[in-house]
Design a protein around this motif. Sequence first.
Motif, PDB file in Angstrom:
ATOM      1  N   GLU A 196    -106.980  90.523 -16.401  1.00 34.21           N
ATOM      2  CA  GLU A 196    -105.275  91.443 -16.407  1.00 34.21           C
ATOM      3  C   GLU A 196    -105.826  92.213 -16.863  1.00 34.21           C
ATOM      4  N   ARG A 197    -105.305  93.199 -16.858  1.00 36.12           N
ATOM      5  CA  ARG A 197    -105.270  94.836 -17.006  1.00 36.12           C
ATOM      6  C   ARG A 197    -104.421  94.242 -18.591  1.00 36.12           C
ATOM      7  N   ARG A 198    -104.220  95.120 -19.381  1.00 37.17           N
ATOM      8  CA  ARG A 198    -103.680  95.348 -20.430  1.00 37.17           C
ATOM      9  C   ARG A 198    -102.538  95.863 -20.150  1.00 37.17           C
ATOM     10  N   THR A 215    -102.894  90.049 -26.277  1.00 36.86           N
ATOM     11  CA  THR A 215    -103.962  89.864 -27.428  1.00 36.86           C
ATOM     12  C   THR A 215    -104.212  88.479 -27.204  1.00 36.86           C
ATOM     13  N   GLN A 216    -105.495  88.902 -27.990  1.00 36.27           N
ATOM     14  CA  GLN A 216    -106.512  87.520 -28.078  1.00 36.27           C
ATOM     15  C   GLN A 216    -106.220  87.064 -29.384  1.00 36.27           C
ATOM     16  N   GLY A 217    -105.407  87.759 -29.925  1.00 38.29           N
ATOM     17  CA  GLY A 217    -105.043  87.223 -31.396  1.00 38.29           C
ATOM     18  C   GLY A 217    -103.505  87.615 -31.396  1.00 38.29           C
ATOM     19  N   VAL A 218    -102.613  86.772 -31.986  1.00 35.56           N
ATOM     20  CA  VAL A 218    -101.481  86.912 -32.292  1.00 35.56           C
ATOM     21  C   VAL A 218    -101.143  87.032 -33.572  1.00 35.56           C
ATOM     22  N   MET A 243    -102.610  84.404 -21.340  1.00 34.31           N
ATOM     23  CA  MET A 243    -103.627  86.156 -20.453  1.00 34.31           C
ATOM     24  C   MET A 243    -104.803  86.144 -20.443  1.00 34.31           C
ATOM     25  N   GLY A 244    -104.385  86.943 -19.292  1.00 34.53           N
ATOM     26  CA  GLY A 244    -105.675  86.807 -17.981  1.00 34.53           C
ATOM     27  C   GLY A 244    -106.948  87.077 -18.597  1.00 34.53           C
ATOM     28  N   GLY A 245    -107.297  87.536 -19.449  1.00 34.31           N
ATOM     29  CA  GLY A 245    -108.799  87.803 -19.671  1.00 34.31           C
ATOM     30  C   GLY A 245    -109.102  89.104 -21.130  1.00 34.31           C
ATOM     31  N   GLY A 246    -109.892  88.914 -21.775  1.00 35.24           N
ATOM     32  CA  GLY A 246    -109.630  90.149 -22.552  1.00 35.24           C
ATOM     33  C   GLY A 246    -111.679  90.193 -22.447  1.00 35.24           C
ATOM     34  N   GLY A 465    -101.475  79.064 -33.894  1.00 43.32           N
ATOM     35  CA  GLY A 465    -101.108  80.320 -33.249  1.00 43.32           C
ATOM     36  C   GLY A 465    -101.937  80.959 -32.582  1.00 43.32           C
ATOM     37  N   VAL A 466    -102.789  79.866 -31.654  1.00 45.44           N
ATOM     38  CA  VAL A 466    -104.527  80.648 -30.512  1.00 45.44           C
ATOM     39  C   VAL A 466    -102.850  81.086 -29.420  1.00 45.44           C
ATOM     40  N   THR A 467    -104.131  81.182 -28.953  1.00 48.33           N
ATOM     41  CA  THR A 467    -103.537  82.435 -27.534  1.00 48.33           C
ATOM     42  C   THR A 467    -104.361  81.419 -26.610  1.00 48.33           C
ATOM     43  N   ASP A 468    -103.331  81.299 -24.730  1.00 46.05           N
ATOM     44  CA  ASP A 468    -104.794  80.608 -24.821  1.00 46.05           C
ATOM     45  C   ASP A 468    -105.739  81.819 -23.549  1.00 46.05           C
ATOM     46  N   ILE A 469    -106.502  82.370 -23.980  1.00 49.62           N
ATOM     47  CA  ILE A 469    -106.596  83.372 -23.257  1.00 49.62           C
ATOM     48  C   ILE A 469    -107.893  83.105 -21.899  1.00 49.62           C
TER      49      ILE A 469
END
Lengths: 738, 738
Positions: A196-198, A215-218, A243-246, A465-469
Motif C-alpha cells: 500500500e502506497r502512503r 499509519t502503524q500507530g493511530v 493497512m497494507g503494510g508499512g 487502539g491497534v491498527t492491523d498493519i
Amino acid sequence: MAQAQKEFSVVGKTTPRIDAYERVTGQAQYTGDIQLPGVLYARVLRSPVPHAKIVSIDTSKAEKLPGVKAVIHHGNTQIPWSSGGLTHKRFIFNNPVRFVGDAVAAVAATDRQIAEDALGLIDVKYEKIPHVLDAKEALKPDAPKIAPNGNLSVGTGAFSAPIEESWGDLDEGFKEADRVFEDTYISKHVNNAQIERRVSVAKWDGGKLTVFASTQGVSNARTDIAKDFGLPLSKVRVVCKYMGGGFGNKNQAQDYDYMAAALARVSGQPVKLEFTREDDYIGMHGRWSSEQRYKIGVKQDGTITAVQLDAVTNMGAYRKQSGNLSGTDFYQIPNFKKVILPVHTNTVVAANYRAPAYPQSVFGFASFLDQIAFELGINPLDMFMRNRIRLSKNKTPFTSNYLEQCIIEGSKRIGWNEKWHKPGATSGPVKHGIGMALAGYPYRSGLGAATIRVNPDGTAHVLVGVTDIGTGAKSTMAIIAAEALGIPLNQIQVTNGDTDVTPYSVGESGSRTTSFTGPAVVAAAEDVRKQIFALAANEFKAKPEELDLRDGQVFAKSDPSKKLPLGRIVKDSGDLIGRATTNPSFPKEVEGKSFVAHFAEVEVDTWTGHVKITRYVAAHDSGTILNRLTAESQVKGGIVQGIGMALTEELLIDKVTGIPINPNYRDAKVPTHLETPDVEVIFIENYDPYGCFGGKVVGEPPITAAVATIANAIFNATGKRFKELPITPGKILQAVQV
Amino acid sequence: MAQAQKEFSVVGKTTPRIDAYERVTGQAQYTGDIQLPGVLYARVLRSPVPHAKIVSIDTSKAEKLPGVKAVIHHGNTQIPWSSGGLTHKRFIFNNPVRFVGDAVAAVAATDRQIAEDALGLIDVKYEKIPHVLDAKEALKPDAPKIAPNGNLSVGTGAFSAPIEESWGDLDEGFKEADRVFEDTYISKHVNNAQIERRVSVAKWDGGKLTVFASTQGVSNARTDIAKDFGLPLSKVRVVCKYMGGGFGNKNQAQDYDYMAAALARVSGQPVKLEFTREDDYIGMHGRWSSEQRYKIGVKQDGTITAVQLDAVTNMGAYRKQSGNLSGTDFYQIPNFKKVILPVHTNTVVAANYRAPAYPQSVFGFASFLDQIAFELGINPLDMFMRNRIRLSKNKTPFTSNYLEQCIIEGSKRIGWNEKWHKPGATSGPVKHGIGMALAGYPYRSGLGAATIRVNPDGTAHVLVGVTDIGTGAKSTMAIIAAEALGIPLNQIQVTNGDTDVTPYSVGESGSRTTSFTGPAVVAAAEDVRKQIFALAANEFKAKPEELDLRDGQVFAKSDPSKKLPLGRIVKDSGDLIGRATTNPSFPKEVEGKSFVAHFAEVEVDTWTGHVKITRYVAAHDSGTILNRLTAESQVKGGIVQGIGMALTEELLIDKVTGIPINPNYRDAKVPTHLETPDVEVIFIENYDPYGCFGGKVVGEPPITAAVATIANAIFNATGKRFKELPITPGKILQAVQV
C-alpha cells in the motif's frame, strides 16, 4: 527442551483471521478506499536537485488552472514535522531542499489529473548548493554542510552521535585471542516497498481535524499531528483500521498526513493525498545503508574473545531514526566496543524498516563469523553454536532463551550434517550451498490500554487502539480476549484503530502490539470478569472469587459440572464494561529477546550468476505462538524481504546528479513470488514467564537472519565471500570468473 | 418558589451543539449519506387493497429486468418482525395483507429507477377479504376478523386488552359530585412526519450483519435484529450517529431494516432502502386515533370528585404499542376508572408518536374540564389550578412538582387575568381567544452505560450508545461529562451510536436519554477521576480522596490555590479509562413526572374559519435544564407538532377502498414555519433530587398540552366547543354559522 506449554482454549491454535471475509471480499476499508463528499485530490512537487536554495516559487499559473483549489509550499505553509527531523528541524516544505525528492509544494484539485498538471505549472527557481552523496565523503571537513551542526547527526538520547556502546576490556579480549580478523561489510539503502502506497485523507470540521491515515500507530500519529498543528488531542482524530503494510515507514504521522491536513485547511474541503510509487521510494525513507568495519578476536576453537565495530550509516538528509547497528546482539561477546557514525548526505532519508538496526549488521557480522569459521577450519554450525548468546551484555539471563533448540532443530530439519560441504566443493556449473545465521529481536513490555464490553447475550466487543498493519493483530487481540474472558473466539468482535473510539496503543512497530496491548486486554477481561462473578454470585450462592468462566459458561470452581451460560447471568445488565490501562515492566535482572536460527540451501548458477534458494528452514523462539497461521505468515514475509535485500534490492542514486534512478518495484528489484522459496517454519514453543500468555515478539525477527543466511549459503556454494549487498548475478559472475 | 439551583460549571448554560459545525456544513453523516461500494437500491411493493389473501406472486418479469439483483416476498422470505406485531405474529411480508400499504415484496437493483420499474413488473393475484376500517365497527361480532384472536388486541403485560386502571370508589365519587357531565372527544391518526424519511443500509460480511439504520436506539435495534435473524449480538452491528427525527416511529429496528438486510443477504451486496414519503405515511405508523367517552363528577367549585373514561383506540392492523390514553394523569382525581379498548382495523398501523398516550387524551380531558368550567361559570385558570395534580394516584409525592409555579408564571406571562374574557365575547369577525391546559410526562430512571477516556493531555473522549435524534443528546452527554469530570466542555469529544463501539443505551425514546445514560456518564467520570487522583496523590503528597478536579485543574480540596493541570498528571498514562453501567431507581415512595402549563392566544377568523395562534407561552417544570438552547428548541418543536394535530393534520382514509388519500406533507397538512407562532418558553428551574444534575424529562412534555391549549383558546374565541380533531376551518365555519 522447551518448558511445557500451558493449557489454552484459544491461544496457540491455527486460527484464520477474524476479518478474513472483509479482507477477501474488498469490504475492508483501507485508507485509499475512504470516500468523502467534496474530496479534493493532491499531488506533491519534489526537488529535482540534491541541494539548493529555493529563490522563488511562482504558483500563479497553477492556481489559475480550473479545478485547482490550494497550492502550498514553504513560502505560505510552515508546519513543523517534528518526527521527520530529530536532529535538525524539519518542516513539511524546507528551504534549502536537501535531496532529490525533498517536497517543494503540494497541490489539491478536483481531480488527480488536474493536480498532476498543476505541478508542471509551478515555477521554482533553485540556486544550487554543492552536495555530497557518500556518507564517508560527507564526514570530511570540507564537505558541503547539510545539517546546521555538520553532517555527523548529533542529537540527544537515542539520537546522539556517535552511537557508542562497550563492555568488558577490548584490549584484554584481543590479547586473549589466538587470531584477530579485520574486514569491512557494506549494506545498501533499500525501500520498505510495502504494497500500500502512503495515503492520507484529511478533513476539518471546524476546529477538529480528522485524518484517515495509513499509519502503524493511530495514537502516536495523533500525538504528532496535535503537537505540530498546535491542537489538543481531543481535536485530532486519526483513523486506520486496515493497512497494507508499512514495515516501519508508516510509524506515527508522516508529512503526507500533514500536507493533506494543510491543504484541507486552506481549501476548506477534505483532501486525499496518495503517493505515487516514486513518491514512496524517494519522498519517505528506506533502510539505512552502512559500512561496517569489524575487528574480531577468536580462540582457535572459534570462541569469540573480542569484537570491535566501527561503522558509518547513511541517514540521508534528515535523522528520523537511530542509524544504529545491532547485529552482534545475538552472539556471546565478552569484550565489545562499537562506534557508529550516523551521517547526513544529500540523499533520500533512511529510517525504520522492519528490525531497523539488524539485518544489515547481522549480514556483516554473521558473514564475517562464517568466514572466520572457514579460515579456522570449523564447521559453521559449530561456530554459531559455540558463539550463540546465553547471557545478556549485563550478564543477566533472558526472560527465556531457546536459541540452542532453534539451532538444534533447524539444523536437523535442513539436514546440515548431511548437506554441508566445503565451500565451492560441488561440481558442475550449478553449485549447491548451505548456510546459516543467528539473530532475533528485543522484546519489551510497556503501556497498553483496552476496553471490553460484554453484551447481554454473553458475546463481547473488544476495543483496542491497534491498527492491523497486515500482521493479523486484530485477530490476535480477539484470541487474547477470548482466552482471558473464557468465551469462544467466534463470540468476540474487535474494534480497532480510531483515536476517537479506541484507547491508547503504543503503535504497531517494534513488534510491540501483543506484548504492550495484550496485557491490557487480559486486565480488561479480568475487570469485566469480576463484574460477571459479582452478578453470578447470587445464582451460585457462592463468593465471586469462587467462580470461573470458560467456554462461555460460568461455574463454581469447586464443582465445574454446575454451570450457567454467561448470557443468562448478564441478560439484564445492559453492557458490562471492563477497562484497563497497563504498564508492566520486566525486573531489572532479566532482558527480553526472541531468537532465530535460519538455514538456507541455494543453487548458484555460475554461468548466469543466478541464485536460486531451494530450501529455507526458519527456527524461531518467540515463546508461545498465539496464532500459528499469522505467525508463520510473518516469518515467511520477513524472509522474502531478506531475500530481496540479499540478492537484488538497492536504491541506486546517480553519482553526479543525486537522482534516484530506480525508484519503483521493477527497477529496484523487489522479489516476487517467483523468487520466493517454500519456507519451513519451526516454532520452538515455550512459555515466557513475562509474555502475554507466554508469547514474545514475532514480527521483526524473521528478517534479521535472512540476509546473512543466504549470503553464507552463497559462500558455501561458491567459496567466494560477498561483502557488499546486494549479491547480484553481476557480482557473482565477476567473483567466480576470477 | 423553586428550590435553589446548585452551582454548576457547564450544566445549565445556553450551549450551542458540540456538533453544530458538522451539521451545518453537511459533514454530519446521516444514514442516507452512507455510501458503500457495490450498494444496491431497494423499493417496496405495497398492498393496494385493505384485506386480501395473496394467491400468487409472479416475480419472473421483474427478475429478468437488467439490474435487478433480488426480489423478496412472503413466498421466499419469512423473517419475523417481532416488535412489529406484539399481539399477533407479524413477518416482514404477510399473507393475508391486512391494510393498504402492507408490504408485499421488495426489490434490490443497481439503481433506484430500475428498482421502481421492477415493482410494476411483479404480478400479484389478490383474493379480497372483507375489511373494516372503523374501530367501533371492528368490535362488532360480525366484523371481519383481522387478528387471529379477534379485533380487540389482546396481548400480555403492557399490551393486554382492555387496558384498565382504577382507584378510589367511582360510585362514591359520583355521589359526592354536585354535577356530573358526560361527553365524547375524538382524535385522529396523524403521522409522525419527521423530516428524515426512513432509510436503512445493510451489508453482510460473512456471518456479520451491519445495519446503518435510522433508529432511535442502536442497542434495541441490534437486539431486535439479532433476535429475528437468529444471530448473536456480537454479529450484528447497528450504527446511527445522526438522525433526522423519528418522534417514536424509528424506535428499535423496523421492517425496512429487515428488508435491507434480507435483500443484502440474497444479493450478496450492500443494500440501501430509502422509503418514499408515501411509504413513510402508510408503511410504518402514526399516532393512534381515539374515541374518548368521559363521565366527570365535580363539586360546584369545580373540584373533581370522579372520572370515568371509556375509550376505543384504533391500532390499525397490528399492535406495536399500548394504545393507552393517559391524559388524565396531571389532574388530581380521587376516584377514577378507565377502560381502553385497543382495536385492530384494516388501516395503517398506529403506535408511538412523541408522548404516545398523551396529547390526544389531554385534548379530550382538558377540553372537557374547560367546558365544565364554562358550564359552572368558573374561570378556566381557577379550574385548572384547583384540579392540578399534587399527589400521585398512589397518594405518594412526586420527586419534585412545580406545576403550581408553571401555572402562576405562565398565566402571569400571557396576561391571563387581563386577557381572558367570556367565550365568544369579542366583537368583529376575527375573534380573540385565550386558552390553557396542563400536562407533562412520566420521568423514570434505569439502565445506562458509558465509557470515558482521558487523553495524555487531559482532554477526554466520551463513548455512549445514544443516537442524536435531533434533540442535542450528543451535546447533553458532553455537558454531563464535562460537569462530572471537571474539565472544560471544549475539551470533550463524544462518540455515539455504534453498537460495535459504544456501550448500551436504553434508546432515545420516552425522553429517557438524560435520565438513563446521564448517570452512567457521571459514574464513568467518577471511575476515571479516582484513577486521576491516585496518580496525582504523589505529586500533591495527599490522599486521593483529598483531591478535586475542576476546570481541568487538579487541586487539594484543602488549598485550591495549589493546582496542577490535568494534562500534567496524566501525561505518561496512555489513556485512563473510566467505565460504568448504572441502573438507578426511584424509591417506591416517590413518582417522577415533568409538568407543563401551556397558554395560547388565538385569532379565529369567522369568515374564513382560519385560526392564527398569536402568542404561546409554555411553562415547564423539567428540573434543572442542562442546556437551555436545545431544551427551548425541544419545547418549540413539540408545540408546532401540537398545532398541526390541533388544526390541520389527519391521515384520511377512503371509506370504501381503505386507501389513504393524503399520505404526504402537503395533503396531510403538516404545519410549516408560516403556521408557527413565536413561543415563549419558561423553565421553572429546580433541582430534582433523583435527576441527573437535577434534571427531569424535557422531550415529550411540550406536545402533551399543546392540542388542548389551542382547542380551549378556540373555544374562548368562538364560544363553540370542538370535540373532534383536527379543528379545521370547515368545522369552525360550520359551527360559527349555526
